[in-house]
Design a protein around this motif. Structure first.
Motif, PDB file in Angstrom:
ATOM      1  N   ASP A   1      69.381  86.767   9.209  1.00  0.00           N
ATOM      2  CA  ASP A   1      69.969  87.934   9.871  1.00  0.00           C
ATOM      3  C   ASP A   1      69.192  89.203   9.546  1.00  0.00           C
ATOM      4  OD1 ASP A   1      71.945  86.337  10.914  1.00  0.00           O
ATOM      5  OD2 ASP A   1      73.372  86.745   9.303  1.00  0.00           O
ATOM      6  N   LEU A   2      68.776  89.322   8.269  1.00  0.00           N
ATOM      7  CA  LEU A   2      68.031  90.508   7.841  1.00  0.00           C
ATOM      8  C   LEU A   2      66.707  90.617   8.604  1.00  0.00           C
ATOM      9  CD1 LEU A   2      67.702  91.706   4.178  1.00  0.00           C
ATOM     10  CD2 LEU A   2      65.728  91.748   5.694  1.00  0.00           C
ATOM     11  N   LEU A   3      65.996  89.478   8.691  1.00  0.00           N
ATOM     12  CA  LEU A   3      64.745  89.476   9.444  1.00  0.00           C
ATOM     13  C   LEU A   3      64.993  89.788  10.918  1.00  0.00           C
ATOM     14  CD1 LEU A   3      63.005  86.354   7.848  1.00  0.00           C
ATOM     15  CD2 LEU A   3      62.462  88.763   7.457  1.00  0.00           C
ATOM     16  N   GLY A   4      66.109  89.286  11.418  1.00  0.00           N
ATOM     17  CA  GLY A   4      66.460  89.597  12.801  1.00  0.00           C
ATOM     18  C   GLY A   4      66.689  91.078  13.003  1.00  0.00           C
ATOM     19  N   SER A   5      67.329  91.720  12.012  1.00  0.00           N
ATOM     20  CA  SER A   5      67.549  93.168  12.107  1.00  0.00           C
ATOM     21  C   SER A   5      66.228  93.931  12.072  1.00  0.00           C
ATOM     22  CB  SER A   5      68.455  93.632  10.955  1.00  0.00           C
ATOM     23  OG  SER A   5      69.741  93.051  11.051  1.00  0.00           O
ATOM     24  N   VAL A   6      65.312  93.491  11.189  1.00  0.00           N
ATOM     25  CA  VAL A   6      63.997  94.128  11.118  1.00  0.00           C
ATOM     26  C   VAL A   6      63.277  93.987  12.460  1.00  0.00           C
ATOM     27  CG1 VAL A   6      61.715  94.040  10.042  1.00  0.00           C
ATOM     28  CG2 VAL A   6      63.774  93.840   8.634  1.00  0.00           C
ATOM     29  N   GLY A   7      63.332  92.778  13.009  1.00  0.00           N
ATOM     30  CA  GLY A   7      62.700  92.553  14.310  1.00  0.00           C
ATOM     31  C   GLY A   7      63.316  93.396  15.403  1.00  0.00           C
TER      32      GLY A   7
ATOM     33  N   ALA B   1      70.940  98.048  15.172  1.00  0.00           N
ATOM     34  CA  ALA B   1      70.043  97.230  14.356  1.00  0.00           C
ATOM     35  C   ALA B   1      69.885  97.815  12.954  1.00  0.00           C
ATOM     36  CB  ALA B   1      68.686  97.111  15.031  1.00  0.00           C
ATOM     37  N   VAL B   2      69.833  99.131  12.835  1.00  0.00           N
ATOM     38  CA  VAL B   2      69.723  99.772  11.518  1.00  0.00           C
ATOM     39  C   VAL B   2      70.984  99.496  10.701  1.00  0.00           C
ATOM     40  CG1 VAL B   2      69.646 101.979  10.308  1.00  0.00           C
ATOM     41  CG2 VAL B   2      68.081 101.537  12.218  1.00  0.00           C
ATOM     42  N   ILE B   3      72.140  99.588  11.337  1.00  0.00           N
ATOM     43  CA  ILE B   3      73.398  99.255  10.640  1.00  0.00           C
ATOM     44  C   ILE B   3      73.356  97.799  10.171  1.00  0.00           C
ATOM     45  CG2 ILE B   3      75.886  98.989  10.900  1.00  0.00           C
ATOM     46  CD1 ILE B   3      75.796 101.271  12.944  1.00  0.00           C
ATOM     47  N   GLY B   4      72.874  96.926  11.047  1.00  0.00           N
ATOM     48  CA  GLY B   4      72.783  95.519  10.679  1.00  0.00           C
ATOM     49  C   GLY B   4      71.851  95.285   9.510  1.00  0.00           C
ATOM     50  N   LEU B   5      70.737  96.006   9.474  1.00  0.00           N
ATOM     51  CA  LEU B   5      69.799  95.871   8.360  1.00  0.00           C
ATOM     52  C   LEU B   5      70.465  96.238   7.041  1.00  0.00           C
ATOM     53  CD1 LEU B   5      66.926  95.390   7.291  1.00  0.00           C
ATOM     54  CD2 LEU B   5      66.449  97.808   7.775  1.00  0.00           C
ATOM     55  N   LEU B   6      71.215  97.332   7.036  1.00  0.00           N
ATOM     56  CA  LEU B   6      71.895  97.762   5.812  1.00  0.00           C
ATOM     57  C   LEU B   6      72.949  96.738   5.377  1.00  0.00           C
ATOM     58  CD1 LEU B   6      72.339 101.571   6.625  1.00  0.00           C
ATOM     59  CD2 LEU B   6      70.620 100.500   5.145  1.00  0.00           C
ATOM     60  N   VAL B   7      73.694  96.228   6.342  1.00  0.00           N
ATOM     61  CA  VAL B   7      74.717  95.228   6.027  1.00  0.00           C
ATOM     62  C   VAL B   7      74.079  93.968   5.449  1.00  0.00           C
ATOM     63  CG1 VAL B   7      76.419  93.661   7.047  1.00  0.00           C
ATOM     64  CG2 VAL B   7      76.390  96.076   7.706  1.00  0.00           C
ATOM     65  N   ASN B   8      73.005  93.498   6.078  1.00  0.00           N
ATOM     66  CA  ASN B   8      72.368  92.270   5.622  1.00  0.00           C
ATOM     67  C   ASN B   8      71.655  92.441   4.287  1.00  0.00           C
ATOM     68  OD1 ASN B   8      73.078  90.531   7.814  1.00  0.00           O
ATOM     69  ND2 ASN B   8      71.593  91.601   9.086  1.00  0.00           N
TER      70      ASN B   8
END
Length: 319
Positions: free
Chosen positions: A183-189, A149-156
């Motif tokens: 997607d970014l909000l999803g990563s935060v969640g 999820a942290v990787i996804g947050l950085l990507v988004n």
């Protein structure tokens, strides 16, 4: 006196105060370069999204996390939406032909509509899945989930930054940005849920945060859908006062009557209008199209106007 003078205003009249008016269906000279820049931005984000969807799917499979696998499907659907936007740009760039004299600009509007509709469908799926998890909680390996999820947050965040630097008047770009923000909000969640599960063991946090993200996404998605539908229905552009536009034309000393005013949006950034007028006594009817077009351009930012001059007394309404 001619019964009609079908002479729309365009860029020639914008640059020169002469007696003729050009007629072009193409957008202003800056738009192609802006569109190309937006397309490059979306292409870059598309590649990032597709690669991360693969990483997330592998991470979900290795950790046994259904949440990550489901979110990988979410990212894959967003990648498909971005690919649709890129295809729409390419089609919209095609030159007009004898059948489609306005060209293919509306393809971009259709793509924006499809993006918004897919977001709404995604929200419905998230809520459905959340309800199922409330009823039957699913075990989540919070450690791997947090890492991915942290990787996804950085990507988004990177993707959102790239798209936010583009031209926001483009509905296609806005649609792509909304997907990335979702997607970014999803990563935060996912990060919040993973941390919460690590600390408390409450797997129910995952569906709760998913619903909260869905509520945030649905408002923006509906705005995109409604804007696209208004364009396709040829509604009056947002913020335009039709009565004020007609009154401004009627106030011109060369105009005796004005009627049959119509304004609509060809694409998300280009407004078109048509109007009928009759000349005041002693006015050369050949000068009316340019004067009316200038009035609409200066007061209502309408760059493409078709003016028809009718015989005196043929329209309703006093000067």
């Amino acid at each position: 006196m001619p019964s009609a003078d079908h002479r729309p205003h365009d860029d020639h009249d914008h640059d020169h105060d002469d007696d003729h008016a050009g007629h072009s269906h193409g957008p202003g000279g800056h738009v192609p370069s802006v569109t190309a820049a937006n397309a490059r931005r979306i292409q870059f984000v598309f590649v990032m999204t597709l690669v991360y969807a693969a990483v997330q799917a592998v991470g979900g499979w290795l950790s046994g996390s259904l949440a990550l696998i489901a979110d990988a499907g979410h990212m894959l659907s967003d990648a498909a939406a971005l690919l649709l936007a890129l295809i729409a740009y390419r089609i919209a760039a095609r030159a007009p032909d004898k059948l489609r004299t306005y060209g293919f600009h509306r393809v971009r509007v259709l793509a924006a509509l499809a993006n918004g509709a897919s977001l709404l469908l995604l929200v419905a799926w998230i809520v459905w899945e959340a309800v199922a998890r409330f009823r039957s909680p699913t075990e989540v390996m919070a450690g791997p989930m947090l890492t991915v999820a942290v990787i996804g947050l950085l990507v988004n965040m990177a993707g959102a930054w790239v798209l936010m630097r583009g031209h926001q008047g483009d509905g296609n770009l806005r649609g792509a940005l909304l997907h990335v923000i979702g997607d970014l909000l999803g990563s935060v969640g996912a990060i919040a849920a993973a941390i919460g599960i690590l600390l408390t063991g409450w797997t129910v946090l995952d569906p709760i945060l998913s619903v909260l993200v869905a509520v945030l996404v649905v408002r923006s998605a509906w705005s995109l859908v409604s804007d696209s539908l208004l364009i396709l229905l040829q509604a009056v552009p947002r913020g335009m006062d039709v009565e004020a536009a007609q009154s401004g034309i009627a106030a011109l000393p060369e105009v005796a009557e004005v009627g049959h005013f119509h304004a609509w949006t060809l694409t998300d950034e280009r407004v078109i209008a048509t109007v009928h007028v009759t000349p005041a006594p002693g006015t050369d009817p050949l000068t009316l199209p340019q004067k009316v077009a200038r009035q609409l351009r200066e007061h209502h930012a309408i760059e493409h106007v078709t003016v028809q001059v009718d015989p005196p007394g043929s329209l309703q309404g006093p000067h």
